[in-house]
Write a protein that holds these residues in place. Structure first.
Motif: not given
Length: 174
Positions: A34-42
Motif C-alpha cells: 500500500s502507498i498512502n502518504a496521508f495515513t500510511p499505518l491505518t
C-alpha cells in the motif's frame, strides 16, 4: 485543492483499466504493498470470495500492506483464503465500510502486477499487488447464431440446386 490535484494525477497514472473485479493468484503467493502518504499505518485491506457481497460478508483475510513494512505476502496454500485463490476480490476498509477499487490497471513492464486505486468520499489509497491476474469465469461456449444461419442458407442453396436440376431434367425430356 491539493487533494484534487493528487487525485487527478493518480487517476492519470492508471493508463489501462481492467474490467475485472475478481482476481486469481498466478502462483503460490502474492505480495500486496500500500502507498498512502496521508495515513500510511491505518490502511486495512481484505480478501473476499469471488461471489461475496462486501457490504454484508466478512473478509476471509485482512492485511495492512504497509509500504514501510515488508510487503504483506499471502501464501495461498496455507492462508485462510486458500479456498478462493482462483477467484477473489480485493477491498479497502475506510471509516468502517469496505470499498471495491475505483480503478485497476496493470503496472507497465511488470508481469502479473496491478495497481488498485480505492476511493471513499475524500479518502483514497493505492495498493500494488503482484502475482495475480484478472479472473475470467469459464462458461459454456454457445453456438453463435451465425452458424445456424449459415447452415440454413446452405440447406436452402442445396435444395434450390436440386430443384433446378429436376426442372432442367423435365424440360429436356418434354
Amino acid at each position: 485543492m491539493f487533494l484534487k490535484k493528487s487525485l487527478s494525477v493518480l487517476i492519470l497514472m492508471v493508463v489501462t483499466s481492467v474490467a475485472s473485479a475478481n482476481w486469481a493468484a498466478t502462483d503460490g503467493s502474492s505480495a500486496f504493498i500500500s502507498i498512502n502518504a496521508f495515513t500510511p499505518l491505518t490502511d486495512t485491506f481484505g480478501i473476499f470470495g469471488g461471489s461475496a457481497d462486501i457490504s454484508t460478508d466478512a473478509p476471509l483475510l485482512t492485511f495492512s500492506g504497509e509500504f514501510l513494512e515488508p510487503a504483506s505476502t499471502i501464501n495461498w496454500g496455507s492462508s485462510p483464503a486458500s479456498s478462493v485463490a482462483s477467484d477473489f476480490q480485493v477491498a479497502w476498509k475506510s471509516a468502517g465500510s469496505w470499498y471495491l477499487p475505483f480503478s485497476v490497471g496493470p503496472v507497465l513492464n511488470v508481469a502479473d502486477t496491478y495497481q488498485f486505486v480505492f476511493l471513499a468520499g475524500t479518502s483514497f489509497t493505492i495498493l500494488y499487488a503482484t502475482d495475480i491476474t484478472p479472473f475470467e469465469a469459464t462458461a459454456p461456449i454457445p453456438v453463435p447464431s451465425a452458424i445456424w444461419m449459415f447452415g440454413a442458407g446452405l440447406v436452402g442453396l442445396l435444395s434450390s440446386v436440386g430443384r433446378k436440376k429436376r426442372i432442367s431434367a423435365n424440360v429436356v425430356t418434354a
